[in-house]
Structure formats: C-alpha cells, structure tokens
Enzyme design. Structure first.
Site, PDB file in Angstrom:
ATOM      1  N   ASP A  19      -8.446  20.136 -12.722  1.00  0.00           N
ATOM      2  CA  ASP A  19      -8.765  18.807 -13.233  1.00  0.00           C
ATOM      3  C   ASP A  19      -8.488  18.857 -14.735  1.00  0.00           C
ATOM      4  O   ASP A  19      -9.240  19.461 -15.501  1.00  0.00           O
ATOM      5  CB  ASP A  19     -10.230  18.459 -12.935  1.00  0.00           C
ATOM      6  CG  ASP A  19     -10.591  17.053 -13.418  1.00  0.00           C
ATOM      7  OD1 ASP A  19      -9.901  16.531 -14.324  1.00  0.00           O
ATOM      8  OD2 ASP A  19     -11.570  16.486 -12.897  1.00  0.00           O
TER       9      ASP A  19
ATOM     10  N   ARG B  74       0.852  -1.201   0.000  1.00  0.00           N
ATOM     11  CA  ARG B  74       0.000   0.000   0.000  1.00  0.00           C
ATOM     12  C   ARG B  74       0.880   1.240   0.000  1.00  0.00           C
ATOM     13  O   ARG B  74       0.582   2.251  -0.632  1.00  0.00           O
ATOM     14  CB  ARG B  74      -0.948   0.012   1.210  1.00  0.00           C
ATOM     15  CG  ARG B  74      -1.670   1.328   1.340  1.00  0.00           C
ATOM     16  CD  ARG B  74      -2.875   1.371   2.281  1.00  0.00           C
ATOM     17  NE  ARG B  74      -2.910   0.408   3.334  1.00  0.00           N
ATOM     18  CZ  ARG B  74      -2.251   0.530   4.500  1.00  0.00           C
ATOM     19  NH1 ARG B  74      -1.520   1.592   4.765  1.00  0.00           N
ATOM     20  NH2 ARG B  74      -2.346  -0.408   5.413  1.00  0.00           N
TER      21      ARG B  74
ATOM     22  N   TYR C  35     -17.341  18.210 -13.643  1.00  0.00           N
ATOM     23  CA  TYR C  35     -17.828  16.832 -13.833  1.00  0.00           C
ATOM     24  C   TYR C  35     -18.878  16.490 -12.762  1.00  0.00           C
ATOM     25  O   TYR C  35     -18.697  16.803 -11.577  1.00  0.00           O
ATOM     26  CB  TYR C  35     -16.629  15.879 -13.750  1.00  0.00           C
ATOM     27  CG  TYR C  35     -17.002  14.433 -13.661  1.00  0.00           C
ATOM     28  CD1 TYR C  35     -17.745  13.824 -14.660  1.00  0.00           C
ATOM     29  CD2 TYR C  35     -16.617  13.667 -12.566  1.00  0.00           C
ATOM     30  CE1 TYR C  35     -18.097  12.493 -14.568  1.00  0.00           C
ATOM     31  CE2 TYR C  35     -16.957  12.329 -12.472  1.00  0.00           C
ATOM     32  CZ  TYR C  35     -17.696  11.752 -13.471  1.00  0.00           C
ATOM     33  OH  TYR C  35     -18.052  10.431 -13.378  1.00  0.00           O
TER      34      TYR C  35
ATOM     35  N   LYS D 291      -9.201   8.135 -18.640  1.00  0.00           N
ATOM     36  CA  LYS D 291      -9.461   8.811 -19.914  1.00  0.00           C
ATOM     37  C   LYS D 291      -8.193   8.841 -20.777  1.00  0.00           C
ATOM     38  O   LYS D 291      -7.648   7.800 -21.083  1.00  0.00           O
ATOM     39  CB  LYS D 291     -10.017  10.202 -19.621  1.00  0.00           C
ATOM     40  CG  LYS D 291     -11.121  10.223 -18.543  1.00  0.00           C
ATOM     41  CD  LYS D 291     -12.311   9.392 -18.950  1.00  0.00           C
ATOM     42  CE  LYS D 291     -13.542   9.598 -18.088  1.00  0.00           C
ATOM     43  NZ  LYS D 291     -13.568   9.010 -16.771  1.00  0.00           N
TER      44      LYS D 291
HETATM   45  C1  LIG Z   1     -13.292  15.598 -15.743  1.00  0.00           C
HETATM   46  C2  LIG Z   1     -13.412  14.365 -14.913  1.00  0.00           C
HETATM   47  N1  LIG Z   1     -12.860  14.340 -13.691  1.00  0.00           N
HETATM   48  C3  LIG Z   1     -12.946  13.241 -12.892  1.00  0.00           C
HETATM   49  C4  LIG Z   1     -13.632  12.124 -13.303  1.00  0.00           C
HETATM   50  C5  LIG Z   1     -13.738  10.940 -12.378  1.00  0.00           C
HETATM   51  O1  LIG Z   1     -12.905   9.920 -12.790  1.00  0.00           O
HETATM   52  P1  LIG Z   1     -13.165   8.352 -12.505  1.00  0.00           P
HETATM   53  O2  LIG Z   1     -14.379   7.968 -13.293  1.00  0.00           O
HETATM   54  O3  LIG Z   1     -11.899   7.706 -12.977  1.00  0.00           O
HETATM   55  O4  LIG Z   1     -13.386   8.212 -11.038  1.00  0.00           O
HETATM   56  C6  LIG Z   1     -14.207  12.094 -14.573  1.00  0.00           C
HETATM   57  C7  LIG Z   1     -14.936  10.903 -15.029  1.00  0.00           C
HETATM   58  O5  LIG Z   1     -15.635  10.898 -16.001  1.00  0.00           O
HETATM   59  C8  LIG Z   1     -14.100  13.247 -15.395  1.00  0.00           C
HETATM   60  O6  LIG Z   1     -14.656  13.289 -16.615  1.00  0.00           O
END
Ligand SMILES: Cc1ncc(COP(=O)(O)O)c(C=O)c1O
Length: 385
Positions: free
Chosen positions: A176, A52, A104, A201
């Site tokens: 982000d 971990r 998001y 992504k």
């Molecule tokens: C801009 C953005 N940030 C964070 C996330 C969250 O990521 P995860 O689905 O890997 O938890 C997403 C998921 O679609 C996203 O599009």
C-alpha cells in the site's frame, strides 16, 4: 504513443495513458459520462460495450497510474478500500496473510471484521523486522501486505528484502503505497507484485475525490483483476477518474514541495522543547534513516509527533488556524489530526498502545503552503500548551 521507453518520471506522469481525443483532438481526455455504447451491428462495436467494463476516462487513468508505478496494468476502484478488497479476492478460503502491524485502521477493519468471516486469516507483525515476518509465515501464507512508511509512526520496511523473502516462500508481496506516493517510492522496482493506493490522497492531491487503484505486474493477477473489477463492479466513476488524471500531472511538483515542507517542519518540531518525539524518516534520529534514504526519494509530507498527553494534544489542535483538523492526507492543504480518536479509533486500545499510538500523538499531513506560514502557525499553537 507519444512516450518513448526512456521517458522520465515527470513526463510519464503528464502523458502516460492519454492520447488526444480521437473524435475532436481535445488535448485532455474527456469525461465519458455514459453508461453504454452504440454497437454498429450485431457483434460489431468499437471495443466498448458497457461502462462498468470499459470507460475511456477510467482506462486513461489506469494506463497512467500503471506507468507511474512501473507495472503492467492498473485498475481503478471507487475507494482505496474497494481496491484493497479487490486484491483480497486473489485469496481463497483457508489462505493466510501477513500484514504490517500498524497498517491503516480501515484495512485492519476490512481484514478483521469482514474477511475473517470468509475463512481468511491474518497475522500482524512489525514488517520492518524481517525475521518476525519469516516467523509469521505458515504453509497457508499466500500474501505479505506491507505499508511503508506506516501510519502514523513512520516505521519503514525494507522493500527489496521483504520482496525477496516473500518470493523465496512463493508468496505475493502487496504494498500500500498511499503514504509515500510513487514519486517518493516505487515498490515494483524493489520486487513488489501488486501496489495499491487510495487515490484520495497524493495521486489526486486536491482533497476532492475518493478512489483507489491497484497496479499489477504478474499476468495471472492482471487477468484476475480485469475479471473481478467487472464482476464485482466497484469501479471509479468517469468524473473521479478525470480528477485523479488531472492530479497525477502535477504529482512530481506537488511532491517536491511536500518533501521540502515536511523536512522543514520535522526539523522545527525536533528542536522544539514541548515536543517529546518526532516521527519522520528524513531525520537522522529516525532508526531507519539510512534505509529510508536508500529506498525513498525525499521523505514525504507525513509527520507525527508526541506531546505527552491528551490535554496537550487537545490544546494544540484547538489553537492551530492554518491547519484544518481533519482525517485524510495528501492534499495540497495542511491537515492536522489526532490518530487515537480519529483515523485509528477503530483499532482496539491495546493494539494502539502496542504500536505507539498514544493519546498525546498528533499527525500532520503537510501541504504545499509557504513553509514559513505553516511553521509559524504551529509555533504559535505550541505556545498554547
Ligand atoms: C494507507 C491507506 N490505505 C488505504 C486507505 C483507504 O482509502 P479510502 O479512504 O480511499 O478508501 C487509506 C485511507 O485513509 C490509507 O490511509
């Protein structure tokens, strides 16, 4: 270390964080699928005690992504949401955060439904309007959380101006960067203190892994995140770390194709009579086209467009053949989705309306297929409306 300090972006993507495996010379960092490590004697070990806390595959990915984003250290988590959750642990009860208003949906859900229970408060503003951002700051504000371009209507925040504003108020700026990818924009160059990604992504890029990373710059943040990654424990697995590490090797090549296909598809849609509006920062009609050109390298593979009604959107979504109807984005294959009922279903309807997520809005994550095929399939589906 093979890389010189002058190594360029593609070279960094390929090599940073990785050395041939010391025990065999394997050129690719192995998947260290182990939970613990033998210690030579009491109190004597090779720097690895428990997986971990330390795992060589994860550490290679963390070094790789930190270099790609130009930060000091990276931290890999089990999902993009776990990464954002770790960033939130930099806050304390009573703190306030200013957030991009069409962030998001899952980030909004974490902030609104979970973190508010811990006496944190959040104000959602259009961060492309810096006067509005400044008005939202209070004496308790400790963080500015920005997404640019925003999902799905592609609003752009001026990263340098936002970072300057945050720092003038002694506030951390978090970006982000999932939607753009570090090929397209590197927020730390503009002053961001922390960058986060859903590696699910573009960084992984092949739609076969869920994960997240945080890249930090400040020493105090590096120290805290090192502690909290181990203390809370939402680490990325060795296998997922290996997949993402493989993904980042081709990030520049993939992004060049995403950029080219995105631009071609946006231009096609903009000229189509059944499409009422196209949201893509690479079109000169985008209100922040000049800003996008300044802070982005290409304009990415995400496009949204307005068809005017739920019925039109439904017909299009049912008529496409090459595009997969699916949530998520950033993979090599083209995906199509309906934000109002899919990615943004957890956002209350009145907030959706305020940020332009209508029932007629369709979003595409453009893949790297032959551009003529993805245009032809969409052209055919539009004729079904
Ligand atoms: C801009 C953005 N940030 C964070 C996330 C969250 O990521 P995860 O689905 O890997 O938890 C997403 C998921 O679609 C996203 O599009």
């Amino acid at each position: 270390m093979k890389l010189t300090s002058r190594a360029r972006f593609s070279t960094i993507c390929l090599h940073a964080g990785q050395e041939p495996d010391p025990s065999t010379g394997a050129i690719i960092t192995p998947i260290y699928q182990t939970s613990t490590y033998v210690q030579e004697a009491l109190g004597r070990h090779k720097g690895f005690e428990y997986a971990r806390t330390q795992n060589p595959t994860r550490m290679a990915l963390e070094g790789n992504v930190a270099a790609i984003e130009g930060g000091k250290a990276g931290f890999a988590f089990a999902s993009g949401m776990a990464a954002i959750g770790a960033i939130a642990t930099l806050l304390q009860a009573g703190d306030h955060v200013v957030v991009s208003d069409n962030t998001y949906g899952g980030t909004f859900r974490l902030f609104d439904k979970v973190l508010r229970r811990y006496q944190l408060s959040f104000t959602y503003v259009d961060t492309s309007d810096l006067a509005a951002v400044e008005r939202a700051f209070t004496r308790q504000t400790r963080m500015l959380f920005v997404e640019t371009p925003t999902n799905p209507v592609m609003r752009i925040t001026d990263l340098r101006a936002a970072a300057d504003l945050a720092h003038a108020h002694n506030i951390r700026m978090v970006v982000d960067n999932t939607f753009a990818s570090p090929y397209v924009q590197r927020p730390i160059e503009f002053g961001a203190d922390l960058v986060t990604h859903s590696t699910t992504k573009y960084l992984n890029g092949h739609s076969d892994s869920v994960g997240g990373v945080v890249v930090a710059v400040r020493d105090d943040d590096v120290e805290w995140l090192t502690f909290v990654q181990n203390a809370a424990g939402a680490i990325l697995s060795p296998f997922d770390s290996w997949l993402v590490l493989r993904g980042t090797k081709t990030l520049p090549l993939r992004m060049q194709q995403h950029n080219a296909n995105g631009m071609a598809l946006a231009q096609f849609l903009a000229g189509h009579p059944k499409v009422r509006h196209v949201y893509y920062p690479g079109l000169p009609t985008h209100p922040q086209y000049e800003l996008a050109k300044r802070q982005m390298r290409g304009f990415g593979g995400m496009i949204a467009f307005e068809l005017g009604s739920l019925e039109a959107a439904r017909r299009l979504l049912n008529a496409v053949r090459l595009y997969a109807l699916a949530e998520s984005l950033g993979g090599v294959e083209s995906l199509i989705s309906h934000p109002a009922s899919m990615t943004h279903a957890s956002v209350p309807p009145e907030r959706r309306a305020a940020i332009g997520i209508t029932d007629g809005l369709v979003r595409i994550s453009v893949g790297i297929e032959d551009v003529d095929d993805i245009i032809a399939d969409l052209d055919n589906a539009l004729s079904a409306i």
